[in-house]
Design a protein around this motif. Sequence first.
Motif, PDB file in Angstrom:
ATOM      1  N   GLY B 234      -2.227  15.560 -19.385  1.00  0.00           N
ATOM      2  CA  GLY B 234      -2.030  16.733 -18.812  1.00  0.00           C
ATOM      3  C   GLY B 234      -3.366  17.215 -18.239  1.00  0.00           C
ATOM      4  N   ILE B 235      -3.552  17.403 -16.896  1.00  0.00           N
ATOM      5  CA  ILE B 235      -4.848  17.877 -16.372  1.00  0.00           C
ATOM      6  C   ILE B 235      -4.756  19.243 -16.443  1.00  0.00           C
ATOM      7  CG2 ILE B 235      -6.166  18.137 -14.357  1.00  0.00           C
ATOM      8  CD1 ILE B 235      -4.933  15.529 -13.281  1.00  0.00           C
ATOM      9  N   GLU B 352       4.920  18.118 -12.749  1.00  0.00           N
ATOM     10  CA  GLU B 352       4.727  16.890 -12.907  1.00  0.00           C
ATOM     11  C   GLU B 352       3.797  16.312 -11.275  1.00  0.00           C
ATOM     12  OE1 GLU B 352       9.143  15.204 -13.443  1.00  0.00           O
ATOM     13  OE2 GLU B 352       8.936  17.442 -13.232  1.00  0.00           O
ATOM     14  N   THR B 353       3.276  15.215 -11.479  1.00  0.00           N
ATOM     15  CA  THR B 353       2.818  14.481 -10.256  1.00  0.00           C
ATOM     16  C   THR B 353       3.408  13.613 -10.160  1.00  0.00           C
ATOM     17  OG1 THR B 353       1.311  13.180 -11.618  1.00  0.00           O
ATOM     18  CG2 THR B 353       0.263  15.376 -11.260  1.00  0.00           C
ATOM     19  N   THR B 385       8.428  17.729 -23.056  1.00  0.00           N
ATOM     20  CA  THR B 385      10.015  17.406 -22.554  1.00  0.00           C
ATOM     21  C   THR B 385       9.732  16.557 -21.199  1.00  0.00           C
ATOM     22  OG1 THR B 385      10.208  19.283 -21.343  1.00  0.00           O
ATOM     23  CG2 THR B 385      10.831  19.666 -23.479  1.00  0.00           C
ATOM     24  N   GLY B 386       8.806  16.507 -20.644  1.00  0.00           N
ATOM     25  CA  GLY B 386       8.599  15.837 -19.574  1.00  0.00           C
ATOM     26  C   GLY B 386       9.258  16.543 -18.242  1.00  0.00           C
ATOM     27  N   LYS B 387       9.893  17.890 -18.345  1.00  0.00           N
ATOM     28  CA  LYS B 387      10.486  18.639 -17.152  1.00  0.00           C
ATOM     29  C   LYS B 387       9.916  19.990 -17.229  1.00  0.00           C
ATOM     30  CE  LYS B 387      13.508  15.808 -15.913  1.00  0.00           C
ATOM     31  NZ  LYS B 387      12.547  14.776 -15.213  1.00  0.00           N
ATOM     32  N   PRO B 388       9.792  20.567 -16.451  1.00  0.00           N
ATOM     33  CA  PRO B 388       9.278  21.921 -16.369  1.00  0.00           C
ATOM     34  C   PRO B 388      10.225  23.012 -17.092  1.00  0.00           C
ATOM     35  CG  PRO B 388      10.194  21.301 -14.128  1.00  0.00           C
ATOM     36  CD  PRO B 388      10.182  20.260 -14.938  1.00  0.00           C
ATOM     37  N   PRO B 394       9.452  26.938 -10.358  1.00  0.00           N
ATOM     38  CA  PRO B 394       9.014  27.134  -8.937  1.00  0.00           C
ATOM     39  C   PRO B 394       7.797  26.626  -8.690  1.00  0.00           C
ATOM     40  CG  PRO B 394       9.915  29.034 -10.174  1.00  0.00           C
ATOM     41  CD  PRO B 394       9.930  28.250 -11.133  1.00  0.00           C
ATOM     42  N   PHE B 395       6.620  26.529  -9.679  1.00  0.00           N
ATOM     43  CA  PHE B 395       5.205  26.313  -9.224  1.00  0.00           C
ATOM     44  C   PHE B 395       5.124  24.718  -9.480  1.00  0.00           C
ATOM     45  CE2 PHE B 395       5.588  30.430 -11.323  1.00  0.00           C
ATOM     46  CZ  PHE B 395       5.076  31.271 -10.325  1.00  0.00           C
ATOM     47  N   SER B 396       6.137  24.163  -8.756  1.00  0.00           N
ATOM     48  CA  SER B 396       5.792  22.637  -8.623  1.00  0.00           C
ATOM     49  C   SER B 396       4.842  21.882  -7.683  1.00  0.00           C
ATOM     50  CB  SER B 396       7.150  21.580  -8.583  1.00  0.00           C
ATOM     51  OG  SER B 396       7.602  22.146  -6.838  1.00  0.00           O
TER      52      SER B 396
END
Lengths: 87, 418
Positions: B234-235, B352-353, B385-388, B394-396
């Motif tokens: 995680g950056i 995610e990136t 979890t690998g998911k938001p 909303p901040f993807s």
Amino acid sequence: MMQIACPHCGSRAQQEFMYERTVDSVVPLDAPTDKAMAALFTRTNPRGPDDEIWRHTYGCRAWMVVTRHRVTHEITAVRAVGPEVLP
Amino acid sequence: MSRYSAFSLLRGAFNGQSHWKPAWRHPDPKPHYDIIIIGGGGHGLATAYYLAKVHGLRNIAVLEKGWIGGGNTGRNTTIVRSNYRQDALHNFFEFGLKLWHGLSDDLNYNVMFSPRGALTLGHSDADMVTLAQRGDAMRCDGIDAELLTRDQVAKLEPLLDMSRTARFPIEGGLIQRRGGSARHDAVAWGYARGADSLGVDIIQKCEVTGFVRDGDAIVGVETTRGRIGAGRVGICVAGHSGHVAGLAGLRLPIESQTLQAMVTEGVKPMINTVIMTQALHCYISQSDKGGIVFGGDPDNWPSYAQRGNPMIMENAVAQGLALVPALSRLRMLRTWSGVTDMSFDGSPIIGETPLPNLYLNGGWCYGGFKATPASGWTYAHTLATGKPHPLNAPFSLDRFERGATIDETGSGPMPSSR
Ligand SMILES: [Zn+2]
């Protein structure tokens, strides 16, 4: 603060200038969608030199490309904007 | 970890306070972690803390190139509030504000959160309409907001220039009474102590210099202390997100700019709330030591310099003096600046990136400090979890290409126009 050498007016204080955007974020009219999106919404944002478009807003109002280091703020080149400078 | 308490302090009085122990360890990096967080600021440390506490993970490292809390966590004006108009923003920041209200107890560390009220001044009819609209939007989601008349503002902050000839006449305001300020260093240290006690390795003086890849996927990082493998990375380096993401070949919707702040000598209490304004970009508060803390606009051109510019400083001070003329008698003690990630809609990016196993938390513009608990909580959820989490969905990062930007000021996709 910086002194920026306007190609038309000579060295002037930074207060007279406005930063616009980086050169690589100018969208050519014939750009495909992915290139246009990248230019509109992303930046290289380097911790080093980049080519930036500035305007001598409170002077001659001309646009110019300033090559400037993002950490030291050292300006190594200023070129007047023309077809050969922008994409 | 021994708990801090009034009793332990009292007991310390009889043994020369010799019971104090370092609040966190200085471990060497292990060869592999389940999750590596790049960046030991408040957000990175909060993420590690909630990963351990909420998600029960233990094999976690926080890598910090300098010392923890030495970046923007130590360079902001410590304002805490959730007074945004848009749902995605005020729900996210309100979740954080609720965490702020219990944070010292949760961390067993006094973050000196002081809910003294976040006051936004209105200078015209148009300002007051905008403030009323913002307050209504907040109240619809159960968030406190109260529109104040001119007289109420004058009573709350008697030193404001309320005259009709004021440079910026004051017509009223909007206050969020549960907002306020906190002690920035304590936030980093409290989260660090909490994360460390749950087994998180906090590794300082360890700069990430590259990513280890397996095809597209990120499987570790190269650092100044060698290669470290990771399940997920995680950056969390706001200010330098563009640089670190660039090491992985990504271009972000972020431009780094300098944001400066300044503080005067300490005086007796004279500013009761955190004063902001709808029309200007100047915010004033008084620290617990008595110094008046000023902040203003970012320097509106790209820079990683961590040093400010007198033009912007003069602007912020001129606005502050116009609002509170008594400040003109004070001497400025210190000015400093931080490097901020200015995003293209003014809102943060958490998610995610395009690269598997690599996640991004950044783009905080000039509003990251207040988000620390919510940012850590939702980023921990995303990394675990690998998911938001619903609050950060909303901040993807891909919201720009989808046209789903969250632009509170409505000023369009130019970081330099915020
Ligand atoms: Zn000129």
